[in-house]
Design a protein around this motif. Sequence first.
Motif, PDB file in Angstrom:
ATOM      1  N   VAL A  34      41.262  47.565  30.542  1.00 47.69           N
ATOM      2  CA  VAL A  34      40.653  46.632  29.596  1.00 47.69           C
ATOM      3  C   VAL A  34      39.144  46.662  29.792  1.00 47.69           C
ATOM      4  N   LEU A  35      38.430  46.825  28.711  1.00 49.48           N
ATOM      5  CA  LEU A  35      36.959  46.859  28.764  1.00 49.48           C
ATOM      6  C   LEU A  35      36.433  45.561  28.153  1.00 49.48           C
ATOM      7  N   VAL A  36      35.663  44.823  28.940  1.00 49.58           N
ATOM      8  CA  VAL A  36      35.095  43.571  28.455  1.00 49.58           C
ATOM      9  C   VAL A  36      33.669  43.842  27.979  1.00 49.58           C
ATOM     10  N   ASP A  37      33.467  43.680  26.660  1.00 46.02           N
ATOM     11  CA  ASP A  37      32.145  43.860  26.072  1.00 46.02           C
ATOM     12  C   ASP A  37      31.438  45.086  26.666  1.00 46.02           C
ATOM     13  N   PRO A  38      32.050  46.254  26.536  1.00 49.02           N
ATOM     14  CA  PRO A  38      31.442  47.450  27.149  1.00 49.02           C
ATOM     15  C   PRO A  38      30.094  47.784  26.514  1.00 49.02           C
ATOM     16  N   LYS A  39      29.158  48.239  27.352  1.00 49.12           N
ATOM     17  CA  LYS A  39      27.852  48.653  26.856  1.00 49.12           C
ATOM     18  C   LYS A  39      27.805  50.169  26.670  1.00 49.12           C
ATOM     19  N   ALA A  40      28.941  50.820  26.898  1.00 48.58           N
ATOM     20  CA  ALA A  40      29.044  52.267  26.677  1.00 48.58           C
ATOM     21  C   ALA A  40      30.243  52.509  25.770  1.00 48.58           C
ATOM     22  N   ALA A  41      30.190  53.595  25.042  1.00 47.68           N
ATOM     23  CA  ALA A  41      31.302  53.926  24.150  1.00 47.68           C
ATOM     24  C   ALA A  41      32.264  54.874  24.846  1.00 47.68           C
ATOM     25  N   ILE A  42      33.482  54.962  24.293  1.00 49.42           N
ATOM     26  CA  ILE A  42      34.424  55.974  24.789  1.00 49.42           C
ATOM     27  C   ILE A  42      34.051  57.265  24.060  1.00 49.42           C
ATOM     28  N   ASP A  43      33.085  57.965  24.630  1.00 49.14           N
ATOM     29  CA  ASP A  43      32.475  59.134  23.983  1.00 49.14           C
ATOM     30  C   ASP A  43      32.886  60.430  24.681  1.00 49.14           C
ATOM     31  N   GLU A  44      32.221  61.525  24.338  1.00 50.84           N
ATOM     32  CA  GLU A  44      32.515  62.850  24.910  1.00 50.84           C
ATOM     33  C   GLU A  44      32.445  62.826  26.425  1.00 50.84           C
ATOM     34  N   GLU A  45      31.430  62.160  26.939  1.00 49.19           N
ATOM     35  CA  GLU A  45      31.221  62.092  28.384  1.00 49.19           C
ATOM     36  C   GLU A  45      32.426  61.412  29.043  1.00 49.19           C
ATOM     37  N   ALA A  46      32.880  60.309  28.441  1.00 46.04           N
ATOM     38  CA  ALA A  46      34.028  59.580  28.992  1.00 46.04           C
ATOM     39  C   ALA A  46      35.272  60.452  28.976  1.00 46.04           C
ATOM     40  N   ILE A  47      35.485  61.120  27.851  1.00 44.21           N
ATOM     41  CA  ILE A  47      36.687  61.945  27.710  1.00 44.21           C
ATOM     42  C   ILE A  47      36.661  63.106  28.698  1.00 44.21           C
ATOM     43  N   GLN A  48      35.464  63.691  28.840  1.00 44.23           N
ATOM     44  CA  GLN A  48      35.344  64.822  29.755  1.00 44.23           C
ATOM     45  C   GLN A  48      35.593  64.387  31.202  1.00 44.23           C
ATOM     46  N   ARG A  49      35.025  63.242  31.591  1.00 44.97           N
ATOM     47  CA  ARG A  49      35.191  62.758  32.969  1.00 44.97           C
ATOM     48  C   ARG A  49      36.611  62.277  33.235  1.00 44.97           C
ATOM     49  N   SER A  50      37.341  61.976  32.186  1.00 48.78           N
ATOM     50  CA  SER A  50      38.701  61.469  32.400  1.00 48.78           C
ATOM     51  C   SER A  50      39.662  62.598  32.749  1.00 48.78           C
ATOM     52  N   SER A  51      39.196  63.836  32.618  1.00 47.30           N
ATOM     53  CA  SER A  51      40.038  65.014  32.861  1.00 47.30           C
ATOM     54  C   SER A  51      41.268  64.934  31.944  1.00 47.30           C
ATOM     55  N   ARG A  52      42.484  64.747  32.462  1.00 49.14           N
ATOM     56  CA  ARG A  52      43.606  64.713  31.526  1.00 49.14           C
ATOM     57  C   ARG A  52      44.163  63.289  31.360  1.00 49.14           C
ATOM     58  N   ALA A  53      43.261  62.315  31.433  1.00 48.74           N
ATOM     59  CA  ALA A  53      43.692  60.914  31.317  1.00 48.74           C
ATOM     60  C   ALA A  53      43.182  60.288  30.025  1.00 48.74           C
ATOM     61  N   GLU A  54      43.004  61.124  28.997  1.00 56.40           N
ATOM     62  CA  GLU A  54      42.506  60.628  27.701  1.00 56.40           C
ATOM     63  C   GLU A  54      43.374  59.526  27.131  1.00 56.40           C
ATOM     64  N   ASP A  55      44.679  59.619  27.368  1.00 59.06           N
ATOM     65  CA  ASP A  55      45.595  58.629  26.790  1.00 59.06           C
ATOM     66  C   ASP A  55      45.259  57.224  27.283  1.00 59.06           C
ATOM     67  N   ILE A  56      44.866  57.133  28.523  1.00 58.45           N
ATOM     68  CA  ILE A  56      44.505  55.823  29.070  1.00 58.45           C
ATOM     69  C   ILE A  56      43.272  55.272  28.362  1.00 58.45           C
ATOM     70  N   LEU A  57      42.320  56.168  28.083  1.00 60.74           N
ATOM     71  CA  LEU A  57      41.118  55.751  27.356  1.00 60.74           C
ATOM     72  C   LEU A  57      41.483  55.244  25.965  1.00 60.74           C
ATOM     73  N   HIS A  58      42.352  55.985  25.284  1.00 60.68           N
ATOM     74  CA  HIS A  58      42.671  55.619  23.905  1.00 60.68           C
ATOM     75  C   HIS A  58      43.510  54.350  23.831  1.00 60.68           C
ATOM     76  N   GLN A  59      44.275  54.080  24.895  1.00 63.58           N
ATOM     77  CA  GLN A  59      45.104  52.854  24.911  1.00 63.58           C
ATOM     78  C   GLN A  59      44.314  51.647  25.398  1.00 63.58           C
ATOM     79  N   ALA A  60      43.089  51.876  25.888  1.00 62.70           N
ATOM     80  CA  ALA A  60      42.343  50.773  26.506  1.00 62.70           C
ATOM     81  C   ALA A  60      42.098  49.656  25.486  1.00 62.70           C
ATOM     82  N   ARG A  61      42.258  48.400  25.957  1.00 62.04           N
ATOM     83  CA  ARG A  61      41.946  47.242  25.117  1.00 62.04           C
ATOM     84  C   ARG A  61      40.461  46.941  25.252  1.00 62.04           C
ATOM     85  N   ILE A  62      39.848  46.570  24.151  1.00 61.70           N
ATOM     86  CA  ILE A  62      38.435  46.174  24.210  1.00 61.70           C
ATOM     87  C   ILE A  62      38.349  44.723  23.773  1.00 61.70           C
ATOM     88  N   VAL A  63      37.817  43.881  24.633  1.00 68.11           N
ATOM     89  CA  VAL A  63      37.751  42.445  24.342  1.00 68.11           C
ATOM     90  C   VAL A  63      36.331  41.928  24.535  1.00 68.11           C
TER      91      VAL A  63
END
Lengths: 261, 261
Positions: A34-63
Amino acid sequence: MLDNIVIVMVNTTHSGNIGAAARAMKNMGLSQLVLVDPKAAIDEEAIQRSSRAEDILHQARIVASLEEAIADCGLVVGTSARSRYIPWPLMNPRECAAKAAMASANGNKIALVFGRESSGLTNDELHLCHAHVHIPTVEDFSSLNVAQAIQVMCYEMRLAAISEPALQQEESAWGVEWDYELANHEQLNGMLHHLEQTMVDIGFLDPNTPKQTMSRLRRLFQRAGVDKMEVNILRGIFSAVQRQQKVQGVQQDAVKTGDSD
Amino acid sequence: MLDNIVIVMVNTTHSGNIGAAARAMKNMGLSQLVLVDPKAAIDEEAIQRSSRAEDILHQARIVASLEEAIADCGLVVGTSARSRYIPWPLMNPRECAAKAAMASANGNKIALVFGRESSGLTNDELHLCHAHVHIPTVEDFSSLNVAQAIQVMCYEMRLAAISEPALQQEESAWGVEWDYELANHEQLNGMLHHLEQTMVDIGFLDPNTPKQTMSRLRRLFQRAGVDKMEVNILRGIFSAVQRQQKVQGVQQDAVKTGDSD
């Protein structure tokens, strides 16, 4: 157990950290971010650093707020160096994992809350937590990156989950089968706000003065852990006090104007 | 640590058990025995069963009530098979010894309370305890003699005392140095009686109805552990509510008689 654990990141500024956090989570078997008022987006950098955990990023709740993120959790633990004003219950990661295992066995969700890269969690955010967890670091080089902190905590959670002794399912955190469920954070917080309002209504608390009194009461109830029946009893008392205070106000006006009852 | 532990025996009927308890205590390094309204005297039988622990018998305090026995203790644990009505925090002897070690390191006295040979502790006595301890026995032969129970508990206390890791003296039961001392039982109990009286004054609690509400509140505060500042804050709130209720009563009378303020 691991499905009941929510990793909460507050105001994260570096998208790479969000990605790395997701990667740590997936490796350790966690999935709820869960991301609370994130100041960063789920962008290329995030996806790249997640290695093969993209699904977790896409399922993340943003509140928008921390209170929203933890509303349905029975146990809320914040990462902290030290509590800054009044002492707050503190654990190490292993103790935290043991408590999380117990809470999960009783059907509760557990939130692990991580703060800003620059400044951690604010005091108000720390005070929404039942307890804090401190990852031991060398004293004069205390600069654990948030994703590294998440990695350590997820690792301890995994250890607890895989080595979980046959927890007697009916046993609560207090060593016996309890008769009411633990209140979740929204219910507990609602009770505390009701308490605060009641204290203001009777003139005991000035809403403009420093808030240590309320923090101390919050800390007391949060460290006790409060079940749903206890919340009901407490709110019943507060309502009775507020009703009486209203009656008193009406009576006072009646006396002043000369009206009878 | 062991000097801070008080063994409390309630309404003991067999003097031999008192003697045997003293012997168990002395062997394990404990010395503080309190007899609550004993139904047996410290007679020849007691002295003989105590072997060379007569000094403990002669130093024993004799009091009229359990509340007197535990008034100055910060942690009170009662031996129990099971709590009979509402669930109460329960530990095994080893967990109890660990908690006792922590309480002692923080300057608190610990009471271990043992009941009658025939019937153990009453529900009201069990509810004066912060938590209960259950010595594991075979389920269909659960007839541990009170002096044997005291032997087992003193043994676990000794193990904890001699293997005590270097407890950081300033660390409280909550993992950090706390800013106020734990309230002792007399102070905690005083706060709970004040709460009860306040609830009666505002008409929320009928003193004649069954007492589960008050037991649940007692259990909540006792399992939290309450420090002295928290006791002061809570009693300040109760007093404010009571003052307001009195004012309301006066106003009501004034309105009824037509008197002005």
